[in-house]
Design an enzyme around this catalytic site. Sequence first.
Site, PDB file in Angstrom:
ATOM      1  N   GLY A  20      -1.818 -19.819  22.577  1.00 30.46           N
ATOM      2  CA  GLY A  20      -0.751 -20.588  23.215  1.00 30.46           C
ATOM      3  C   GLY A  20      -1.351 -21.631  24.144  1.00 30.46           C
ATOM      4  N   SER A  21      -0.588 -22.001  25.143  1.00 28.17           N
ATOM      5  CA  SER A  21      -1.005 -23.096  26.022  1.00 28.17           C
ATOM      6  C   SER A  21      -2.088 -22.639  27.000  1.00 28.17           C
ATOM      7  CB  SER A  21       0.213 -23.594  26.809  1.00 28.17           C
ATOM      8  OG  SER A  21       0.699 -22.533  27.607  1.00 28.17           O
ATOM      9  N   GLU A  31      -2.313 -32.305  26.953  1.00 33.21           N
ATOM     10  CA  GLU A  31      -1.963 -32.041  25.561  1.00 33.21           C
ATOM     11  C   GLU A  31      -0.474 -32.360  25.376  1.00 33.21           C
ATOM     12  OE1 GLU A  31      -1.642 -27.935  24.247  1.00 33.21           O
ATOM     13  OE2 GLU A  31      -2.523 -28.477  22.332  1.00 33.21           O
ATOM     14  N   GLN A  75      10.722 -28.914  23.638  1.00 34.70           N
ATOM     15  CA  GLN A  75       9.509 -29.547  23.119  1.00 34.70           C
ATOM     16  C   GLN A  75       9.757 -31.059  22.944  1.00 34.70           C
ATOM     17  OE1 GLN A  75       6.544 -28.828  22.741  1.00 34.70           O
ATOM     18  NE2 GLN A  75       5.678 -29.787  20.928  1.00 34.70           N
ATOM     19  N   LYS A  84       4.266  -9.848  19.798  1.00 32.66           N
ATOM     20  CA  LYS A  84       5.383 -10.558  20.450  1.00 32.66           C
ATOM     21  C   LYS A  84       5.327 -12.006  19.962  1.00 32.66           C
ATOM     22  CE  LYS A  84       6.759 -13.020  23.498  1.00 32.66           C
ATOM     23  NZ  LYS A  84       7.499 -14.276  23.206  1.00 32.66           N
ATOM     24  N   VAL A 111      -0.571 -20.878  30.250  1.00 33.53           N
ATOM     25  CA  VAL A 111      -0.214 -19.452  30.122  1.00 33.53           C
ATOM     26  C   VAL A 111      -1.484 -18.620  29.890  1.00 33.53           C
ATOM     27  CG1 VAL A 111       1.102 -17.760  28.789  1.00 33.53           C
ATOM     28  CG2 VAL A 111       2.124 -19.964  29.330  1.00 33.53           C
ATOM     29  N   GLY A 112      -2.440 -19.183  29.151  1.00 39.18           N
ATOM     30  CA  GLY A 112      -3.693 -18.461  28.893  1.00 39.18           C
ATOM     31  C   GLY A 112      -4.427 -18.124  30.179  1.00 39.18           C
ATOM     32  N   CYS A 146      -2.802 -27.121  16.744  1.00 40.59           N
ATOM     33  CA  CYS A 146      -3.705 -27.104  17.904  1.00 40.59           C
ATOM     34  C   CYS A 146      -4.898 -27.999  17.641  1.00 40.59           C
ATOM     35  CB  CYS A 146      -4.153 -25.685  18.207  1.00 40.59           C
ATOM     36  SG  CYS A 146      -4.858 -24.855  16.799  1.00 40.59           S
ATOM     37  N   GLU A 152      -6.857 -18.351  22.673  1.00 36.07           N
ATOM     38  CA  GLU A 152      -6.973 -19.559  21.841  1.00 36.07           C
ATOM     39  C   GLU A 152      -5.956 -20.538  22.393  1.00 36.07           C
ATOM     40  OE1 GLU A 152      -9.387 -19.427  19.963  1.00 36.07           O
ATOM     41  OE2 GLU A 152      -9.661 -17.339  19.386  1.00 36.07           O
TER      42      GLU A 152
HETATM   43  P1  TAP Z   1       2.996 -20.942  25.188  1.00 37.08           P
HETATM   44  O1  TAP Z   1       4.173 -21.487  25.860  1.00 37.08           O
HETATM   45  O2  TAP Z   1       1.766 -20.731  25.990  1.00 37.08           O
HETATM   46  O3  TAP Z   1       3.469 -19.572  24.509  1.00 37.08           O
HETATM   47  C1  TAP Z   1       2.643 -18.837  23.634  1.00 37.08           C
HETATM   48  C2  TAP Z   1       3.161 -17.424  23.550  1.00 37.08           C
HETATM   49  O4  TAP Z   1       3.000 -16.795  24.820  1.00 37.08           O
HETATM   50  C3  TAP Z   1       4.646 -17.306  23.222  1.00 37.08           C
HETATM   51  O5  TAP Z   1       4.870 -16.141  22.461  1.00 37.08           O
HETATM   52  C4  TAP Z   1       5.259 -17.159  24.603  1.00 37.08           C
HETATM   53  O6  TAP Z   1       6.538 -16.572  24.591  1.00 37.08           O
HETATM   54  C5  TAP Z   1       4.243 -16.263  25.266  1.00 37.08           C
HETATM   55  N1  TAP Z   1       4.245 -16.283  26.724  1.00 37.08           N
HETATM   56  C6  TAP Z   1       4.625 -17.285  27.546  1.00 37.08           C
HETATM   57  N2  TAP Z   1       4.471 -16.904  28.836  1.00 37.08           N
HETATM   58  C7  TAP Z   1       3.988 -15.636  28.820  1.00 37.08           C
HETATM   59  C8  TAP Z   1       3.634 -14.684  29.836  1.00 37.08           C
HETATM   60  N3  TAP Z   1       3.750 -14.972  31.132  1.00 37.08           N
HETATM   61  N4  TAP Z   1       3.176 -13.483  29.458  1.00 37.08           N
HETATM   62  C9  TAP Z   1       3.046 -13.174  28.151  1.00 37.08           C
HETATM   63  N5  TAP Z   1       3.384 -14.018  27.143  1.00 37.08           N
HETATM   64  C10 TAP Z   1       3.834 -15.240  27.482  1.00 37.08           C
HETATM   65  O7  TAP Z   1       2.537 -21.825  23.943  1.00 37.08           O
HETATM   66  P2  TAP Z   1       3.435 -22.382  22.773  1.00 37.08           P
HETATM   67  O8  TAP Z   1       4.199 -23.528  23.313  1.00 37.08           O
HETATM   68  O9  TAP Z   1       4.156 -21.279  22.092  1.00 37.08           O
HETATM   69  O10 TAP Z   1       2.340 -22.880  21.735  1.00 37.08           O
HETATM   70  C11 TAP Z   1       1.775 -24.131  21.767  1.00 37.08           C
HETATM   71  C12 TAP Z   1       0.388 -24.056  22.382  1.00 37.08           C
HETATM   72  O11 TAP Z   1      -0.439 -23.174  21.601  1.00 37.08           O
HETATM   73  C13 TAP Z   1      -0.333 -25.385  22.376  1.00 37.08           C
HETATM   74  O12 TAP Z   1      -0.983 -25.547  23.604  1.00 37.08           O
HETATM   75  C14 TAP Z   1      -1.348 -25.233  21.242  1.00 37.08           C
HETATM   76  O13 TAP Z   1      -2.486 -26.061  21.343  1.00 37.08           O
HETATM   77  C15 TAP Z   1      -1.693 -23.792  21.372  1.00 37.08           C
HETATM   78  N6  TAP Z   1      -2.290 -23.270  20.143  1.00 37.08           N
HETATM   79  C16 TAP Z   1      -3.623 -23.026  20.138  1.00 37.08           C
HETATM   80  C17 TAP Z   1      -4.239 -22.566  18.984  1.00 37.08           C
HETATM   81  C18 TAP Z   1      -5.708 -22.320  19.014  1.00 37.08           C
HETATM   82  S1  TAP Z   1      -6.357 -21.484  17.809  1.00 37.08           S
HETATM   83  N7  TAP Z   1      -6.457 -22.751  19.995  1.00 37.08           N
HETATM   84  C19 TAP Z   1      -3.473 -22.336  17.829  1.00 37.08           C
HETATM   85  C20 TAP Z   1      -2.101 -22.587  17.869  1.00 37.08           C
HETATM   86  C21 TAP Z   1      -1.516 -23.048  19.051  1.00 37.08           C
HETATM   87  P3  TAP Z   1       7.836 -17.550  24.611  1.00 37.08           P
HETATM   88  O14 TAP Z   1       7.793 -18.318  23.364  1.00 37.08           O
HETATM   89  O15 TAP Z   1       8.957 -16.586  24.683  1.00 37.08           O
HETATM   90  O16 TAP Z   1       7.705 -18.400  25.839  1.00 37.08           O
END
Ligand code: TAP
Length: 491
Positions: free
Chosen positions: A234-235, A391, A337, A181, A238-239, A290, A256
């Site tokens: 992701g964030s 963050e 964002q 997804k 949500v994690g 990240c 992650e």
């Molecule tokens: P999130 O908003 O947490 O979303 C990540 C993914 O989870 C998206 O596909 C999102 O779908 C999905 N999601 C959201 N709510 C969910 C739920 N309740 N159940 C299942 N899936 C759900 O993060 P983002 O804004 O896409 O990414 C940025 C974050 O990722 C930052 O915090 C960044 O630091 C982190 N990140 C961490 C790493 C490592 S390796 N630590 C690497 C890259 C990014 P939608 O997009 O449809 O909401």
Amino acid sequence: MSTNSTTAPTHQNYIGGEWRAASDGALDAHHNPARISEVTGHFPRSTDDDVRAAVDAAEAAYPAWRDLSVFARAEYLKRALALMSERIDRVSQVITTENGKTLAESRGEIVSAIKEMEHQIHQGLRDLGEIAPSAQSGVLAYQYRRPLGVCAVISPWNFPFNVPGRKCTPALIAGNTVVLKPASLTPNVGLEFTRLFADTGLPKGVLNCITGSGSGAGESLLNDSRIKAISFTGSTKVGIHINQLAAGRLVRTQLELGGKNPMVVLEDADLDEAASACATAAFACAGQWCTSTSRVIVAKKIAGPFVEAVLAKAQALRLGNGFDPATTMGPVCGTQQMKNILDFIEQGKQEGARLLTGGRRAAGEGLDDGCFIEPTVFSEVNPGMTITQEEIFGPVLSVFTADSFDEAVNIANGVRFGLASSIYTKDLERAMKFLEKTEAGLTHVNMMSAYKEPQLSFGGIKQSGSGIPEAGRTGIEFFTEHKVAYIKYRS
Ligand code: TAP
């Protein structure tokens, strides 16, 4: 690539080897972050039925995929890698269209994904078990790894190609099937990633991709009791939610999460090198790595010239559409964002931080319709401020000064995150002390916080990550379980 709403292409999910619309036909429009009035495509808003169909397909494909030899599985994955190299121009255009990063950054993302995936394929071919000497004669004792079943991969928009690559590859080489997804902000990258595998003739149902919101399709996927492992990037917010949800079924998670990565610059550092690394790690991909450096802690004695050098580099960045070769910093990924980042900047100002450069939505020719934020640097930041603790995930750097090494380490560790950290110094003893004291999963000495290599694990500590980290040897470990066997072949 880009067009208006009525002529923008309509995309489909990939389920059980077929490209399919959402069961109720619902679609979400995606907007180009460099020109938000422009719709880039329409994507299925997957329903519970679509999610169920994807898991059905993955479940049906699992026994045959598991029972193929690992060498046969590797052949499919190697063919997908060959297609990635062939299609790198096209796929990097899709990344830039959806995420906004420059074409060079998009290519770099694919090149690094190919290296990571190659490593995971080789890992799968050589690292699946060990024989141990038995305490009894006539007994063969060994352990090996076997796949789990259907795995869910939930990916973010900031590395929309690389993250699926380094998660799906270990899952698939180990014999699992996958439902991916992708993030709503980068759905076509997820579909293009999947297409590369589909075009190898991968057996139906082995890799499926569904688009839609995290709270809708994402949550529905994770709630399917047939999902045996959840790899989420992701964030932190949500994690934590996903971890709670998975705990109820004892489903393993690989999380992650976010970062607030510090860089410490001591008075004996090579100032030019440190300033370049700081500006790159803070502003590349518009600060949306990240492992971006978002806090720099500088020895007071050298703070003046160091900050001047970083400001010069920030101000020299050229904002623009990622397709323009002159652009060195693209937009941030979408209007929400952009709003989040501007709100944090406002809060920083209100809480008393001093704005040294940037701080606004960028305006001017080619920028007004996009999500462009000026590279921003704050000083006079203190540990209690929101911009220190949260963050921001954008092109915003906070500068701290420290009187001593210990004070610098305390500031570096004074957040709930622990993904990456770095130190610039020529003093080996202090570098080693930093390695011992810093609270981060990855630490760099005289290298920027975003550097990584595929043969080593990648993951954070504290609230930056949980579960077995991805990449390196642990990539496959997460997607497999141990099986131990004792065989008495002689009485
Ligand atoms: P999130 O908003 O947490 O979303 C990540 C993914 O989870 C998206 O596909 C999102 O779908 C999905 N999601 C959201 N709510 C969910 C739920 N309740 N159940 C299942 N899936 C759900 O993060 P983002 O804004 O896409 O990414 C940025 C974050 O990722 C930052 O915090 C960044 O630091 C982190 N990140 C961490 C790493 C490592 S390796 N630590 C690497 C890259 C990014 P939608 O997009 O449809 O909401």
